[in-house]
Structure formats: structure tokens, C-alpha cells
Scaffold this motif. Structure first.
Motif, short mmCIF file in Angstrom:
data_model
loop_
_atom_site.label_atom_id
_atom_site.label_comp_id
_atom_site.label_asym_id
_atom_site.label_seq_id
_atom_site.Cartn_x
_atom_site.Cartn_y
_atom_site.Cartn_z
N HIS A 114 0.83 -1.20 0.00
CA HIS A 114 0.00 0.00 0.00
C HIS A 114 0.87 1.26 0.00
CE1 HIS A 114 -3.33 2.68 1.11
NE2 HIS A 114 -2.60 3.12 2.12
N ALA A 115 1.88 1.27 0.87
CA ALA A 115 2.76 2.43 0.99
C ALA A 115 3.59 2.63 -0.27
CB ALA A 115 3.66 2.29 2.21
N LEU A 116 4.13 1.56 -0.82
CA LEU A 116 4.95 1.67 -2.03
C LEU A 116 4.10 2.10 -3.22
CD1 LEU A 116 7.21 -1.50 -1.65
CD2 LEU A 116 7.96 0.88 -1.54
N ASP A 117 2.93 1.49 -3.38
CA ASP A 117 2.05 1.85 -4.50
C ASP A 117 1.60 3.30 -4.41
OD1 ASP A 117 2.27 -0.70 -5.48
OD2 ASP A 117 0.20 -1.29 -5.11
N LYS A 118 1.26 3.73 -3.20
CA LYS A 118 0.76 5.09 -3.03
C LYS A 118 1.88 6.11 -3.24
CE LYS A 118 -2.48 7.75 -0.26
NZ LYS A 118 -3.42 7.72 0.87
N THR A 119 3.08 5.77 -2.79
CA THR A 119 4.23 6.66 -3.00
C THR A 119 4.49 6.85 -4.48
OG1 THR A 119 5.25 5.97 -0.90
CG2 THR A 119 6.68 7.05 -2.52
N ILE A 120 4.51 5.75 -5.22
CA ILE A 120 4.75 5.82 -6.67
C ILE A 120 3.63 6.58 -7.36
CG2 ILE A 120 4.92 4.44 -8.79
CD1 ILE A 120 6.22 2.23 -6.94
N ALA A 121 2.39 6.27 -6.98
CA ALA A 121 1.23 6.92 -7.62
C ALA A 121 1.20 8.43 -7.34
CB ALA A 121 -0.07 6.28 -7.13
N SER A 122 1.80 8.86 -6.24
CA SER A 122 1.79 10.29 -5.91
C SER A 122 2.72 11.10 -6.81
CB SER A 122 2.22 10.50 -4.45
OG SER A 122 3.60 10.23 -4.27
N SER A 123 3.48 10.40 -7.65
CA SER A 123 4.45 11.10 -8.51
C SER A 123 3.88 11.46 -9.88
CB SER A 123 5.71 10.25 -8.70
OG SER A 123 5.44 9.11 -9.50
N PHE A 124 2.69 10.96 -10.20
CA PHE A 124 2.14 11.24 -11.54
C PHE A 124 0.65 11.55 -11.48
CE2 PHE A 124 2.08 6.59 -10.99
CZ PHE A 124 0.75 6.31 -11.19
N ASN A 125 0.20 12.25 -12.48
CA ASN A 125 -1.23 12.55 -12.61
C ASN A 125 -1.80 11.68 -13.73
OD1 ASN A 125 -1.47 14.63 -10.67
ND2 ASN A 125 -0.47 16.05 -12.06
N GLY A 126 -2.77 10.87 -13.39
CA GLY A 126 -3.38 10.03 -14.42
C GLY A 126 -2.70 8.68 -14.57
N LYS A 229 6.10 20.99 5.97
CA LYS A 229 5.47 20.34 7.13
C LYS A 229 5.31 18.85 6.81
CE LYS A 229 4.73 24.29 9.24
NZ LYS A 229 5.49 24.66 10.47
N LEU A 230 5.28 18.03 7.85
CA LEU A 230 5.04 16.61 7.64
C LEU A 230 3.62 16.38 7.11
CD1 LEU A 230 6.65 14.99 10.82
CD2 LEU A 230 7.24 14.43 8.46
N VAL A 231 3.50 15.49 6.12
CA VAL A 231 2.19 15.19 5.54
C VAL A 231 1.93 13.69 5.66
CG1 VAL A 231 0.74 15.32 3.49
CG2 VAL A 231 2.50 17.06 3.87
N LEU A 232 0.95 13.33 6.48
CA LEU A 232 0.62 11.92 6.66
C LEU A 232 0.22 11.27 5.34
CD1 LEU A 232 -1.45 11.55 9.95
CD2 LEU A 232 0.58 10.25 9.32
N MET A 233 0.64 10.03 5.16
CA MET A 233 0.33 9.32 3.92
C MET A 233 -1.17 9.24 3.67
SD MET A 233 1.44 5.47 2.71
CE MET A 233 0.62 4.63 4.08
N GLN A 234 -1.96 9.01 4.73
CA GLN A 234 -3.41 8.88 4.53
C GLN A 234 -4.09 10.20 4.19
OE1 GLN A 234 -1.54 7.67 7.12
NE2 GLN A 234 -2.85 7.37 8.91
N ASP A 235 -3.36 11.31 4.33
CA ASP A 235 -3.92 12.61 3.97
C ASP A 235 -3.64 12.98 2.51
OD1 ASP A 235 -4.91 12.91 6.51
OD2 ASP A 235 -3.21 14.12 7.23
N VAL A 236 -2.93 12.10 1.81
CA VAL A 236 -2.58 12.34 0.41
C VAL A 236 -3.53 11.54 -0.49
CG1 VAL A 236 -0.79 12.13 -1.37
CG2 VAL A 236 -0.16 12.76 0.98
N ALA A 237 -4.16 12.23 -1.42
CA ALA A 237 -5.07 11.56 -2.36
C ALA A 237 -4.32 11.24 -3.65
CB ALA A 237 -6.26 12.45 -2.66
N VAL A 238 -4.49 10.03 -4.17
CA VAL A 238 -3.82 9.64 -5.41
C VAL A 238 -4.81 8.94 -6.34
CG1 VAL A 238 -1.57 9.36 -4.27
CG2 VAL A 238 -3.08 7.38 -4.52
N ASN A 239 -4.45 8.90 -7.62
CA ASN A 239 -5.21 8.13 -8.61
C ASN A 239 -4.36 6.95 -9.06
OD1 ASN A 239 -7.45 9.92 -8.78
ND2 ASN A 239 -6.17 11.33 -9.97
N TYR A 240 -4.85 5.74 -8.74
CA TYR A 240 -4.09 4.55 -9.12
C TYR A 240 -4.34 4.22 -10.58
CZ TYR A 240 -3.22 3.75 -4.16
OH TYR A 240 -2.81 3.88 -2.85
#
Length: 240
Positions: A114-126, A229-240
Motif C-alpha cells: 500500500h505504501a509503495l504503490d501510493k508513493t509511486i502513484a503520488s508522482s504522476f497525474n493520471g 510540514k510533515l504530511v501523513l500518507m493517509q492525507d494524500v489523495a492519489v489516482n491509481y
């Protein structure tokens, strides 16, 4: 892409078909990660790719891990997503003093994914390109023996090596206490040489300055020498 890479890609696709699978819907940049991870050997890359597809189908049948599947691990609030580094890599910070070895290993493994997928997904739009990399920062400040999870560390790195080839740009280890040195040496036995070369233990002032310069003050929290500031992972929205 040079001629040798094109030939290796063609051979890899054929090898994947011989193994009863398919590279259809996977772009060149995705396949190249497997080739690079296996020293441009098409047969070994094909085998790794097929094992990865089988693993994804079993571990992530929906294509992503839902928040509800990892609720207990997320509640510890130990992973933060800080945006993109100077080089455009998503930056994940893991505070190990908030981590305790999980009694539910299935959930822990899902949390790693979950953490790895979300981190990667946070780097791109779409849609992902296929060759996105990430920066991981393991903060060991104020950890005690109760936070030491050798099996968890090994699992995380082995997942990166086996199922996220060429995704790791750099892994920084900060504030490593003396007692952890022996533990880290043991963990390194399970790391491939290529992975070990991407790990940097930050100790000196010079190394700290280089760390801040490479990651970027705009994404690093103030406690690490940045302005964010620190940003919690669950506060970041991503599109898988």
C-alpha cells in the motif's frame, strides 16, 4: 533506446510468451526495469516479470490495497508523503519510532505494498509511465529495542527488490543509533548489491547538507532541515 536494448526487449517479450504469460498492456519503460534489474538478461528478466505478475494478481487483485485492509498499520501514523524531490521523485518518510512488529504479518505485507504503490502513484497525474522511482527516508531517531523489527525491514527491502525493480532511487537512513549498526549489518545480508549501493547512512554534517540539497528544502520537513510540514500518507489523495 539503443539497438541492444531493443533486441533485449524483443527477446524478453518472446521469453514471457514461452512462459505462458504476456507483456501486452505493459510499456517498454516498465519492461526495461526488469531487464536492468537482471543485468539485461532477457530470460531472467522474463522470469522475474512473470513472477511479479503472478504475485500482483494474488496480493493486489483490485490493483491497489484499500485503506480498510491496512487500518491498524495506518493508525500508527508512521509514513509520510512529502511531494516530489528536486529530481521529481516522490519522497516517503518512515518514522521507525512509531513502528512495532506486527502480529498480523498479512496486514503488514499489504501495508508495505500500500505504501509503495501510493508513493509511486503520488508522482504522476493520471497514468504512470512505468519507470518512476522513489526516495525513502528511514528516520531512526528515538527508536528503542521495542521498535526494532528485523523481519519487517527485510520484508520491505525484499519486496522492493523482487516486485518493484528499479523503483528505488535512494534510501536515506537518518539518526542511526549505535545499537542498530549490528542489526543493519544483518539486514544487509538480504540485500542485493544494487540495493545496498542505493542506501546512504547520513551521519556527518557534510552528508546531512548533501541529503538536504539532493532531496530539496521545499519537500523536507523543518526537523530535517527543510521548509515543509510533515504530511501523513493517509492525507494524500492519489489516482491509481
Amino acid at each position: 533506446m539503443d539497438r541492444n536494448q531493443e533486441i533485449a526487449l524483443t527477446q524478453m517479450r518472446k521469453s514471457v510468451e514461452k512462459l505462458g504469460s504476456s507483456t501486452e498492456s505493459y510499456g517498454e519503460k516498465t519492461l526495461m526495469r526488469f531487464l536492468i534489474a537482471r543485468s539485461m538478461n532477457p530470460e531472467k528478466a522474463a522470469k522475474m516479470f512473470c513472477q511479479w505478475k503472478k504475485w500482483r494478481a494474488e496480493m493486489v487483485p483490485l490493483g491497489y490495497i484499500t485503506d480498510s485492509e491496512v487500518a491498524d498499520e495506518s493508525a500508527a501514523e508512521k509514513v509520510y508523503l512529502q511531494g516530489l524531490s528536486k529530481n521529481g521523485y516522490p519522497v516517503a518518510i518512515i518514522k521507525l519510532n512509531k513502528h512495532f512488529a506486527s502480529k498480523d504479518q498479512v496486514q503488514f505485507k499489504k501495508f508495505v505494498v500500500h505504501a509503495l504503490d501510493k508513493t509511486i502513484a503520488s508522482s504522476f497525474n493520471g497514468r504512470e509511465i512505468g519507470n518512476e522511482k522513489l526516495i525513502a527516508i528511514l528516520d531512526l531517531q528515538n527508536i528503542t529495542y521495542s521498535n526494532v523489527d528485523t523481519r519487517g525491514l527485510i520484508t520491505g527491502f525484499q519486496f522492493l527488490q523482487a516486485y518493484y525493480p528499479e523503483r528505488l532511487a535512494t534510501c536515506y537512513l537518518l539518526h542511526m543509533p549505535q545499537f542498530f549498526v549490528t542489526i543493519w549489518r544483518f539486514v544487509c545480508r538480504f540485500l542485493e548489491k544494487a540495493t545496498q549501493e542505493k542506501v546512504r547512512i547520513v551521519t556527518s554534517e557534510e552528508e546531512k547538507e548533501e541529503f538536504i540539497r539532493e532531496v530539496g528544502e521545499d519537500v523536507l520537513p523543518e526537523e530535517y532541515g527543510g521548509r515543509a510540514k510533515l504530511v501523513l500518507m493517509q492525507d494524500v489523495a492519489v489516482n491509481y
